[in-house]
Design a protein around this motif. Sequence first.
Motif, PDB file in Angstrom:
ATOM      1  N   ALA A   1       0.832  -1.206   0.000  1.00 26.27           N
ATOM      2  CA  ALA A   1       0.000   0.000   0.000  1.00 26.27           C
ATOM      3  C   ALA A   1       0.869   1.259   0.000  1.00 26.27           C
ATOM      4  O   ALA A   1       0.599   2.216  -0.738  1.00 26.27           O
ATOM      5  N   PHE A   2       1.925   1.267   0.812  1.00 22.14           N
ATOM      6  CA  PHE A   2       2.829   2.416   0.801  1.00 22.14           C
ATOM      7  C   PHE A   2       3.595   2.487  -0.514  1.00 22.14           C
ATOM      8  O   PHE A   2       3.980   3.581  -0.961  1.00 22.14           O
ATOM      9  N   GLY A   3       3.818   1.335  -1.155  1.00 23.13           N
ATOM     10  CA  GLY A   3       4.416   1.352  -2.486  1.00 23.13           C
ATOM     11  C   GLY A   3       3.530   2.082  -3.474  1.00 23.13           C
ATOM     12  O   GLY A   3       3.999   2.875  -4.298  1.00 23.13           O
ATOM     13  N   ALA A   4       2.226   1.825  -3.396  1.00 21.32           N
ATOM     14  CA  ALA A   4       1.286   2.535  -4.261  1.00 21.32           C
ATOM     15  C   ALA A   4       1.273   4.030  -3.944  1.00 21.32           C
ATOM     16  O   ALA A   4       1.205   4.874  -4.856  1.00 21.32           O
TER      17      ALA A   4
ATOM     18  N   ALA B   1       8.987   9.889 -14.560  1.00 16.11           N
ATOM     19  CA  ALA B   1       7.697   9.471 -14.010  1.00 16.11           C
ATOM     20  C   ALA B   1       7.466   7.989 -14.220  1.00 16.11           C
ATOM     21  O   ALA B   1       6.997   7.279 -13.319  1.00 16.11           O
ATOM     22  N   LEU B   2       7.781   7.486 -15.408  1.00 17.35           N
ATOM     23  CA  LEU B   2       7.581   6.067 -15.699  1.00 17.35           C
ATOM     24  C   LEU B   2       8.457   5.193 -14.811  1.00 17.35           C
ATOM     25  O   LEU B   2       7.999   4.210 -14.217  1.00 17.35           O
ATOM     26  N   GLY B   3       9.730   5.549 -14.710  1.00 17.13           N
ATOM     27  CA  GLY B   3      10.634   4.769 -13.868  1.00 17.13           C
ATOM     28  C   GLY B   3      10.225   4.790 -12.412  1.00 17.13           C
ATOM     29  O   GLY B   3      10.244   3.760 -11.726  1.00 17.13           O
ATOM     30  N   SER B   4       9.805   5.957 -11.927  1.00 17.49           N
ATOM     31  CA  SER B   4       9.414   6.096 -10.530  1.00 17.49           C
ATOM     32  C   SER B   4       8.157   5.295 -10.231  1.00 17.49           C
ATOM     33  O   SER B   4       8.062   4.616  -9.198  1.00 17.49           O
ATOM     34  N   GLY B   5       7.172   5.353 -11.137  1.00 18.36           N
ATOM     35  CA  GLY B   5       5.915   4.651 -10.896  1.00 18.36           C
ATOM     36  C   GLY B   5       6.092   3.151 -10.811  1.00 18.36           C
ATOM     37  O   GLY B   5       5.534   2.487  -9.924  1.00 18.36           O
ATOM     38  N   VAL B   6       6.875   2.590 -11.717  1.00 19.39           N
ATOM     39  CA  VAL B   6       7.075   1.137 -11.728  1.00 19.39           C
ATOM     40  C   VAL B   6       7.898   0.684 -10.527  1.00 19.39           C
ATOM     41  O   VAL B   6       7.544  -0.263  -9.826  1.00 19.39           O
ATOM     42  N   SER B   7       9.007   1.382 -10.252  1.00 18.12           N
ATOM     43  CA  SER B   7       9.894   0.915  -9.191  1.00 18.12           C
ATOM     44  C   SER B   7       9.293   1.134  -7.806  1.00 18.12           C
ATOM     45  O   SER B   7       9.596   0.389  -6.872  1.00 18.12           O
TER      46      SER B   7
ATOM     47  N   VAL C   1      13.780   5.428 -11.546  1.00 16.41           N
ATOM     48  CA  VAL C   1      13.771   4.099 -10.926  1.00 16.41           C
ATOM     49  C   VAL C   1      14.318   4.187  -9.504  1.00 16.41           C
ATOM     50  O   VAL C   1      13.766   3.616  -8.561  1.00 16.41           O
ATOM     51  N   GLY C   2      15.401   4.927  -9.343  1.00 11.47           N
ATOM     52  CA  GLY C   2      15.972   5.082  -8.004  1.00 11.47           C
ATOM     53  C   GLY C   2      15.024   5.801  -7.061  1.00 11.47           C
ATOM     54  O   GLY C   2      14.864   5.405  -5.909  1.00 11.47           O
ATOM     55  N   SER C   3      14.344   6.838  -7.552  1.00 15.87           N
ATOM     56  CA  SER C   3      13.439   7.600  -6.692  1.00 15.87           C
ATOM     57  C   SER C   3      12.288   6.742  -6.198  1.00 15.87           C
ATOM     58  O   SER C   3      11.863   6.858  -5.042  1.00 15.87           O
ATOM     59  N   GLY C   4      11.770   5.871  -7.068  1.00 16.87           N
ATOM     60  CA  GLY C   4      10.705   4.981  -6.641  1.00 16.87           C
ATOM     61  C   GLY C   4      11.128   4.026  -5.545  1.00 16.87           C
ATOM     62  O   GLY C   4      10.308   3.606  -4.721  1.00 16.87           O
TER      63      GLY C   4
END
Length: 489
Positions: free
Chosen positions: A155-158, A337-343, A398-401
């Motif tokens: 949930a916190f990942g979302a 945005a794409l990298g952050s959302g997935v990771s 990706v790192g930010s996610g």
Amino acid sequence: MIAQSSRNAVNPEPPGASAAGGRAEARRWQALTVCLVAGFMTLLDVSIVNVALPTVRAGLHMSDSGLQWVLSGYALAFGLVLVPAGRLGDARSRRAVFLAGLALFTAASALAGAAQNQEWLVLARLFQGAAGGVLVPQVSGFIQILFQGADRGRAFGALGATIGLSTAVGPLLGGLLIHLFGPQDGWRWVFLVNLPIGAAALPIGYRLLPAPGPTAGGAGHRDFDPVGVLLLGAGTVALLLPFVQAQQWHGSVRWLLLPLAAVLLAAFVGWERHYARRCEPLVSMALFAVRPYAAGVLLSLVYFAGFTAIFFIFTLYLQVGLHYSALTAGLAVTPFALGSGVSAAVGGRLVSRLGRRLVVAGLLLVLLGLLASALAVQLWSGPLVGWATVGPLLVAGVGSGLVISPNQTLTLQYVPLARAGSAGGVLQTAQRVGSAVGIGVVGSVFFAHAGGRHPDWALAFQLGVAVAGGLILMALLVALADEVAGRRA
């Protein structure tokens, strides 16, 4: 077969229990979706306005000071009410506070979209920021209530994905709306787009979000601590104002507010310790005795100072320095945005196994991506720089996610449910203060080299990235120190 039948005979499963459990599980995730949609709206309005400022200036004939207040007024009001609103949700009804914040935010968006002059828009943005600050801390509080164990990490990942996407997608969505509705009135839709979302989320939220139950901490948890609210509010304003007005409030007088902020916040801490002897305070200082919570709040403060500032200077570099349109400038930030959302979604699933090491890995990737972005600008400074930074921004995203959502999980994992709202409010306030300070510090370095008769936009961006990278390096040191302390413990 006989053994299985015997077990079922001894402990028969109630009829429909499995179906009821499935419905309850689905309802939890549906409730989370409502929270994330509402939270996305409020956080989106931090970044979406950046690309609309040139058309806002033309449409309402705004001054530089008015434009600054359109940005900083929202951030100031947002940060001012986070902790009191989180405490209000803990003490009263989290659902009622959430729905009130959502209704007020939707109404404020309508007022902003209908603005006829500078003063109208600035007041609407202040109203909008305060409403967003009421709503956002309830989201982390609901996650604490609705989820446990690995599900809480998911949930916190979302939520982390929502934070990352809202920050990075804002410029793209703002540019797209201005492109679709034209430069004259396109900026209005930056605000009006919230209306159908808010109108749909209100009845769904009322139906799905859990109704208030007995207060976990008893009657004492219903006290609201008005002195603490005043001290924290005054201290927050004194701390944020010099940074959010950095480009308009010239001279050194504004920095006198920082020692005043230190005095007010020290008085707040002393009052909270005194008040806690007889009642539940606005913020329990006992939270900061828990190492993961204290480390997570500090990490959020310094990471958001570097993370948010990158989008501020990058969109300015592209739009003003290289004359990108609002839409193409927004598209250039999309890889992040794409990298952050997935990771972020992946990080939410891995954090229970990897802990703070996951955050360390994410921070290293962010630093690598930022270094590569600065190098790309050095090698391909010109119209193609948006293409040259696609790979580096994807790596940084990706790192930010892997930083935001795992850090929230680790920070709030030991917080009592009765303090979930106020604890989440403190964490969100740290993020907002970090964002304001980062934009002020990194922005001042950027403008020092982007101004004058012969501005060097590429150098301004690279120096801004260097300062932002230094702030993210500080976050990395905090994460490493917490990891080492955790192993020793």
